[in-house]
Design an enzyme around this catalytic site. Structure first.
Site, mmCIF file in Angstrom:
data_model
loop_
_atom_site.group_PDB
_atom_site.id
_atom_site.type_symbol
_atom_site.label_atom_id
_atom_site.label_comp_id
_atom_site.label_asym_id
_atom_site.label_seq_id
_atom_site.Cartn_x
_atom_site.Cartn_y
_atom_site.Cartn_z
ATOM 1 N N THR A 294 4.131 7.721 -31.537
ATOM 2 C CA THR A 294 3.431 7.116 -30.394
ATOM 3 C C THR A 294 3.225 8.197 -29.341
ATOM 4 O OG1 THR A 294 4.522 5.004 -30.804
ATOM 5 C CG2 THR A 294 3.525 5.318 -28.633
ATOM 6 N N LYS B 207 -1.867 1.084 -29.258
ATOM 7 C CA LYS B 207 -0.398 1.117 -29.215
ATOM 8 C C LYS B 207 0.092 1.056 -27.759
ATOM 9 C CE LYS B 207 3.888 1.782 -30.408
ATOM 10 N NZ LYS B 207 4.813 1.299 -31.381
ATOM 11 N N LYS C 252 9.076 7.118 -22.420
ATOM 12 C CA LYS C 252 8.006 8.098 -22.665
ATOM 13 C C LYS C 252 6.664 7.390 -22.880
ATOM 14 C CE LYS C 252 7.575 8.869 -26.932
ATOM 15 N NZ LYS C 252 6.825 8.365 -28.062
HETATM 16 P P1 NAP Z 1 13.899 9.573 -33.649
HETATM 17 O O1 NAP Z 1 14.873 8.788 -34.451
HETATM 18 O O2 NAP Z 1 14.357 10.210 -32.381
HETATM 19 O O3 NAP Z 1 13.291 10.706 -34.638
HETATM 20 C C1 NAP Z 1 12.406 11.691 -34.190
HETATM 21 C C2 NAP Z 1 12.061 12.600 -35.364
HETATM 22 O O4 NAP Z 1 11.101 13.564 -34.927
HETATM 23 C C3 NAP Z 1 13.260 13.391 -35.902
HETATM 24 O O5 NAP Z 1 13.119 13.545 -37.282
HETATM 25 C C4 NAP Z 1 13.092 14.739 -35.184
HETATM 26 O O6 NAP Z 1 13.719 15.835 -35.852
HETATM 27 C C5 NAP Z 1 11.583 14.888 -35.221
HETATM 28 N N1 NAP Z 1 11.069 15.805 -34.204
HETATM 29 C C6 NAP Z 1 11.099 15.628 -32.851
HETATM 30 N N2 NAP Z 1 10.510 16.674 -32.240
HETATM 31 C C7 NAP Z 1 10.097 17.514 -33.221
HETATM 32 C C8 NAP Z 1 9.405 18.766 -33.210
HETATM 33 N N3 NAP Z 1 9.037 19.350 -32.066
HETATM 34 N N4 NAP Z 1 9.133 19.345 -34.399
HETATM 35 C C9 NAP Z 1 9.503 18.753 -35.562
HETATM 36 N N5 NAP Z 1 10.154 17.584 -35.631
HETATM 37 C C10 NAP Z 1 10.444 16.957 -34.473
HETATM 38 O O7 NAP Z 1 12.628 8.703 -33.251
HETATM 39 P P2 NAP Z 1 12.003 7.415 -34.001
HETATM 40 O O8 NAP Z 1 12.625 6.186 -33.445
HETATM 41 O O9 NAP Z 1 11.963 7.672 -35.464
HETATM 42 O O10 NAP Z 1 10.516 7.458 -33.387
HETATM 43 C C11 NAP Z 1 9.532 8.382 -33.854
HETATM 44 C C12 NAP Z 1 8.181 8.031 -33.229
HETATM 45 O O11 NAP Z 1 7.823 6.691 -33.618
HETATM 46 C C13 NAP Z 1 8.175 8.063 -31.694
HETATM 47 O O12 NAP Z 1 6.945 8.556 -31.231
HETATM 48 C C14 NAP Z 1 8.383 6.601 -31.323
HETATM 49 O O13 NAP Z 1 7.853 6.318 -30.035
HETATM 50 C C15 NAP Z 1 7.624 5.909 -32.440
HETATM 51 N N6 NAP Z 1 8.067 4.528 -32.760
HETATM 52 C C16 NAP Z 1 9.400 4.206 -32.831
HETATM 53 C C17 NAP Z 1 9.760 2.885 -33.127
HETATM 54 C C18 NAP Z 1 11.217 2.459 -33.231
HETATM 55 O O14 NAP Z 1 11.485 1.235 -33.244
HETATM 56 N N7 NAP Z 1 12.169 3.385 -33.342
HETATM 57 C C19 NAP Z 1 8.785 1.924 -33.388
HETATM 58 C C20 NAP Z 1 7.446 2.300 -33.358
HETATM 59 C C21 NAP Z 1 7.105 3.602 -33.048
HETATM 60 P P3 NAP Z 1 15.314 16.090 -35.689
HETATM 61 O O15 NAP Z 1 15.972 15.232 -36.719
HETATM 62 O O16 NAP Z 1 15.467 17.531 -35.949
HETATM 63 O O17 NAP Z 1 15.683 15.700 -34.279
#
Ligand code: NAP
Length: 285
Positions: free
Chosen positions: A93, A168, A236
């Site tokens: 997102t 979104k 964010k």
């Molecule tokens: P998360 O658990 O914090 O995971 C983030 C992932 O992105 C990790 O694998 C991280 O790697 C990687 N990452 C972050 N910065 C990076 C960079 N500069 N280069 C390469 N890899 C990078 O977050 P999440 O909950 O999965 O959410 C991911 C996205 O989906 C976000 O944009 C969020 O807003 C969206 N989203 C989340 C949900 C939810 O319910 N969680 C629902 C819909 C959408 P590391 O493992 O090395 O930290």
């Protein structure tokens, strides 16, 4: 269609398992390499030490990372080696303008970029029933649909580049209002001394029922705030919504209040908790 996946976080790990189950996954990459190494071994796919290593071996690149600057950094790395005709699908997102920037970077390489953010939480990711809103070229979407269908129950083409992310943002404004309503109502229910499980179940079956109440109501009333969706990530998203609202002279006071509340929680170390931790500010001590 050989598919590679970048970003094995809370969402990515659920999504990638469904791509693998459909036999379409070729390779995985994660910034912290242990996650990718372990998952590659489990799913019997290639483990990549770099983004470029992954991009060289696939026809479709899926990514789900954190914020705008992360998507831009990943797409810049992808652009170094991408072949014409490859499609990159970003399920993070971020802002519409970031999506448009990535679309332009990859268009120069004759590669497609789709902004395809999702809704449905980690549960939806694990079960492969996400709702996906897509911006970019419809022909590119049609081509990669078999891959996206492994992760999403509903895929909707919204229009040109950035329109998936704009949709979104609407979802995130709505989620903020729902969070305010549910946490406030459940704090009120506790203050009345009601049996919480019964109250949640009966209300969930009526007109005020909603996903957040059904999936987070019981845990929040027990003081459990495991993500789920980290509140720092929703914060964010709401900053993106705030900018968009200002530009279009539209007021989103509930979303702005929620952003302030999250800021308060983040300042005392709760940023990695689920968004239902808003309940901390509503319940009686
Ligand atoms: P998360 O658990 O914090 O995971 C983030 C992932 O992105 C990790 O694998 C991280 O790697 C990687 N990452 C972050 N910065 C990076 C960079 N500069 N280069 C390469 N890899 C990078 O977050 P999440 O909950 O999965 O959410 C991911 C996205 O989906 C976000 O944009 C969020 O807003 C969206 N989203 C989340 C949900 C939810 O319910 N969680 C629902 C819909 C959408 P590391 O493992 O090395 O930290």
């Amino acid at each position: 269609m050989k598919t590679g996946f970048i970003g094995l976080g809370a969402m990515g790990v659920g999504m990638v398992r469904n791509v693998a189950a459909a036999g379409l996954l070729q390779a995985v990459y994660n910034r912290s390499s242990e996650k990718a190494e372990t998952l590659a071994a489990e799913l019997q796919v290639a483990y990549c030490q770099s983004i470029t290593d992954l991009v060289r071996q696939v026809d479709v690149v899926l990514l789900c990372v954190s914020a705008d600057q992360d998507v831009i950094a990943v797409v810049d790395a992808i652009a170094k080696v991408i072949k014409p005709g490859v499609t990159v699908v970003d399920m993070s997102t971020v802002s519409s303008s970031t999506a448009q920037q990535c679309y332009a970077v990859l268009a120069e390489k004759q590669a497609a970029f789709l902004d395809a953010p999702v809704s449905g939480g980690v549960e939806g990711a694990r079960k492969g029933v996400l709702s996906m809103m897509v911006g970019g070229d419809e022909a590119a979407l049609n081509q990669v649909s078999p891959v996206l269908q492994t992760m999403a129950a509903k895929i909707t083409f919204m229009g040109g580049s950035g329109s998936g992310q704009a949709t979104k943002a609407v979802n995130q404004v709505m989620a903020a209002g729902i969070n305010q309503a549910v946490t406030e109502a459940l704090a009120f229910a506790q203050a009345q001394g009601l049996p919480m499980q019964k109250a949640i179940q009966v209300i969930a079956g009526g007109a005020a029922g909603n996903w957040f109440l059904s999936h987070r109501g019981e845990t929040m009333s027990e003081g459990i705030f495991e993500p789920g969706f980290k509140l720092a990530l929703h914060h964010k998203d709401l900053a993106i919504c705030h900018d968009m609202a200002e530009r279009s002279q539209c007021a989103i006071p509930l979303a702005d209040q929620t952003m302030q509340d999250y800021q308060q929680l983040m300042s005392v170390g709760y940023g990695d908790e689920d968004i239902s931790a808003l309940f901390r500010l509503k319940r009686k001590d």
